[in-house]
Design a protein around this motif. Structure first.
Motif, PDB file in Angstrom:
ATOM      1  N   SER A  62       0.859  -1.179   0.000  1.00  0.00           N
ATOM      2  CA  SER A  62       0.000   0.000   0.000  1.00  0.00           C
ATOM      3  C   SER A  62       0.891   1.224   0.000  1.00  0.00           C
ATOM      4  N   GLY A  63       0.613   2.103  -0.937  1.00  0.00           N
ATOM      5  CA  GLY A  63       1.380   3.345  -1.015  1.00  0.00           C
ATOM      6  C   GLY A  63       0.489   4.505  -0.608  1.00  0.00           C
ATOM      7  N   THR A  64       1.092   5.596  -0.354  1.00  0.00           N
ATOM      8  CA  THR A  64       0.301   6.769   0.007  1.00  0.00           C
ATOM      9  C   THR A  64      -0.052   7.534  -1.261  1.00  0.00           C
ATOM     10  N   LEU A  65      -1.284   7.916  -1.328  1.00  0.00           N
ATOM     11  CA  LEU A  65      -1.752   8.697  -2.469  1.00  0.00           C
ATOM     12  C   LEU A  65      -1.430  10.167  -2.256  1.00  0.00           C
ATOM     13  N   ALA A  66      -1.180  10.860  -3.334  1.00  0.00           N
ATOM     14  CA  ALA A  66      -0.935  12.297  -3.240  1.00  0.00           C
ATOM     15  C   ALA A  66      -2.245  12.993  -2.907  1.00  0.00           C
TER      16      ALA A  66
END
Length: 70
Positions: free
Chosen positions: A3-7
């Protein structure tokens, strides 16, 4: 699971930026419509009136109306 962080979405000034784009677009469209109306309707109408009144005889027209009323 990766899971990555969304801008974060840019929210500040969004309405002003979109309004600026739409106002410019509306201005360009309105200029186009005004130009098309002038060239497609107003100029031919002015030419038709000028052609009609170039050879128009009001007394001749009056005499024709008077004869048709009898």
């Amino acid at each position: 699971m990766a899971s990555g962080t969304l801008a974060k979405p840019q929210m500040r000034g969004l309405l002003a930026r979109r309004l600026r784009i739409h106002i410019v677009g509306a201005f360009i469209v309105s200029l186009g419509v005004a130009t098309l109306y002038k060239l497609g309707v107003a100029e031919p109408r002015k030419k038709a009136y000028a052609d009609f009144y170039r050879n128009y005889g009001s007394m001749k027209d009056f005499e024709e109306m008077r004869k048709s009323a009898k």
